[in-house]
Design a protein around this motif. Structure first.
Motif, short mmCIF file in Angstrom:
data_model
loop_
_atom_site.label_atom_id
_atom_site.label_comp_id
_atom_site.label_asym_id
_atom_site.label_seq_id
_atom_site.Cartn_x
_atom_site.Cartn_y
_atom_site.Cartn_z
N PRO A 62 14.66 34.58 -34.18
CA PRO A 62 16.09 35.34 -34.64
C PRO A 62 15.99 35.85 -36.11
CG PRO A 62 15.86 32.92 -35.73
CD PRO A 62 14.50 33.16 -34.92
N HIS A 63 17.00 36.77 -36.39
CA HIS A 63 17.14 37.49 -37.71
C HIS A 63 18.57 37.41 -38.17
CE1 HIS A 63 13.16 39.00 -38.56
NE2 HIS A 63 13.08 39.35 -37.34
N ARG A 64 18.83 37.58 -39.30
CA ARG A 64 20.39 37.66 -39.89
C ARG A 64 20.22 38.52 -41.21
NH1 ARG A 64 24.95 33.06 -40.53
NH2 ARG A 64 25.16 33.82 -38.43
N GLY A 65 21.10 39.39 -41.53
CA GLY A 65 21.49 39.66 -43.00
C GLY A 65 20.71 41.07 -43.12
N MET A 66 19.99 41.61 -42.26
CA MET A 66 18.96 42.70 -42.68
C MET A 66 19.01 43.73 -41.38
SD MET A 66 16.36 41.08 -40.81
CE MET A 66 14.82 41.64 -41.32
N GLU A 67 18.08 44.63 -41.64
CA GLU A 67 17.53 45.61 -40.47
C GLU A 67 16.10 45.47 -40.48
OE1 GLU A 67 20.86 48.74 -39.63
OE2 GLU A 67 20.14 49.06 -41.85
N THR A 68 15.61 45.62 -39.13
CA THR A 68 14.13 45.95 -39.01
C THR A 68 13.86 47.17 -38.66
OG1 THR A 68 13.89 44.97 -36.90
CG2 THR A 68 13.70 43.41 -38.61
N VAL A 69 12.84 48.11 -39.37
CA VAL A 69 12.82 49.48 -38.65
C VAL A 69 11.32 49.53 -38.25
CG1 VAL A 69 12.69 51.90 -39.34
CG2 VAL A 69 14.33 50.43 -40.10
N THR A 70 10.91 49.86 -37.03
CA THR A 70 9.65 49.45 -36.60
C THR A 70 9.11 50.71 -35.86
OG1 THR A 70 10.08 47.36 -35.91
CG2 THR A 70 8.29 48.10 -34.86
N THR A 71 8.00 51.35 -36.58
CA THR A 71 7.31 52.49 -36.03
C THR A 71 6.26 51.91 -35.31
OG1 THR A 71 8.38 53.79 -38.00
CG2 THR A 71 6.39 54.59 -36.59
N VAL A 72 6.06 52.59 -33.95
CA VAL A 72 4.76 52.38 -33.32
C VAL A 72 3.71 53.57 -33.48
CG1 VAL A 72 3.82 52.00 -31.01
CG2 VAL A 72 6.19 51.34 -31.39
N LEU A 73 2.62 52.92 -33.95
CA LEU A 73 1.57 53.82 -34.41
C LEU A 73 0.53 54.22 -33.28
CD1 LEU A 73 0.71 52.69 -37.94
CD2 LEU A 73 2.21 54.22 -37.28
N ASN A 74 0.46 53.07 -32.18
CA ASN A 74 -0.50 53.16 -31.27
C ASN A 74 -0.08 52.08 -30.14
OD1 ASN A 74 -3.13 53.37 -29.56
ND2 ASN A 74 -3.95 54.75 -31.32
N GLY A 75 -0.39 52.47 -28.91
CA GLY A 75 -0.33 51.52 -27.94
C GLY A 75 1.07 51.75 -27.35
N VAL A 76 1.62 50.44 -26.60
CA VAL A 76 2.86 50.28 -26.18
C VAL A 76 3.70 49.23 -26.57
CG1 VAL A 76 4.68 50.66 -24.04
CG2 VAL A 76 2.30 51.90 -24.42
N LEU A 77 4.86 49.22 -27.38
CA LEU A 77 5.63 48.10 -27.76
C LEU A 77 6.80 47.72 -26.72
CD1 LEU A 77 6.21 45.97 -29.82
CD2 LEU A 77 7.87 47.56 -30.88
#
Length: 296
Positions: A62-77
């Motif tokens: 879980p998460h609460r109260g924030m944002e995550t910003v995820t950048t894929v550098l390589n591979g596949v997420l």
């Protein structure tokens, strides 16, 4: 008239170097790009980590109260969340997730093969801590670019040289990925009220005259006069390789920060409430989404 020529120049207040953590229970190789040791120095940015993983990856959490910003550098997420979002992100794609009032999600390597990511945590202001959760896929193919001699600016969020990125914001963030050819220089314009981080993803760079290597982050604090724009001078040395930078900037929130594992609130009693809400089903049931199908 080139207004950037009239804007005040920025300096680098401090430089951090990533800390290698090695293999973990979830990751083949983990590193902390910057840690939440003193949130006042990084506000509104909370932390940033770099992960290389295959299996098991990061299962439901879980998460609460924030944002995550995820950048894929390589591979596949491969990702999925409790709101029913699921999909694949490839190299260059950005995932912008607003946890808000609460979300459960997972981040896995597609086919359990390989994913290499950088994830930044962005704080939410107190009046939006419990906003509705939201998910955005900001694919590299759909993002606008600014092209300058020896430089390409991929605009993720905010407006840069009249070009606006696709991210929807609760906190007004200006974010770009910059690619510099060897010997190229760039005058980057951003609001004077912003705190900026410049992460060297690959290659080497100069930021306001300071030399940085891959894995280092330069910080530039808001100017004393927050009105108008400011400029940050960037450059790449001579050589055979290009330089890639991630630049994020935003106005500090100036609010208290309380950390509690995957939750970020203003006070510790709110952290306790977040755990209670999660345990009692306030974030919804843990999803039963199957893995994304593929042909072996």
């Amino acid at each position: 008239m080139n207004t950037s020529a009239l804007a005040p120049g920025r300096t680098v207040a401090r430089v951090g170097t990533k800390s290698a953590l090695g293999p973990t229970a979830t990751s083949d190789d983990s590193a902390m790009l910057f840690a939440p040791q003193d949130p006042r120095l990084t506000d509104p940015f909370l932390l940033a980590g770099e992960e290389r993983f295959s299996a098991p990856g990061f299962e439901w959490h879980p998460h609460r109260g924030m944002e995550t910003v995820t950048t894929v550098l390589n591979g596949v997420l491969e990702h999925g969340d409790g709101n029913g979002n699921a999909g694949l992100l490839q190299a260059g794609d950005v995932q912008w997730m607003t946890a808000g009032r609460g979300i459960v999600h997972r981040e896995l390597a597609y086919r359990d093969e390989h994913a290499h990511i950088v994830q930044l945590w962005l704080n939410l202001p107190s009046d939006r801590k419990l906003t509705e959760s939201r998910y955005q896929d900001l694919t590299v193919s759909a993002r606008p670019r600014v092209v300058r001699p020896g430089a390409v600016l991929d605009v993720v969020s905010g407006t840069v040289e009249g070009v606006t990125g696709p991210a929807l914001n609760h906190v007004e963030v200006q974010a770009v990925t910059v690619t510099l050819e060897p010997t190229a220089t760039l005058t980057y314009t951003l609001p004077a009220a912003h705190r900026a981080l410049v992460l060297v993803v690959s290659g080497r760079a100069t930021v306001a005259g300071r030399a940085l290597a891959a894995g280092q982050t330069a910080w530039s604090d808001p100017l004393a006069d927050p009105a108008g724009d400011s400029v940050l001078l960037l450059g790449a040395p001579d050589g055979d390789d290009t330089t890639q930078l991630m630049i994020y900037s935003a106005t500090p929130l100036g609010e208290p920060v309380a950390f509690g594992g995957p939750f970020v609130m203003n006070h510790h009693d709110e952290i306790e409430q977040a755990y209670t809400d999660f345990r009692t089903g306030g974030f919804g049931e843990v999803p039963r989404l199957a893995r994304i199908a593929y042909d072996r």
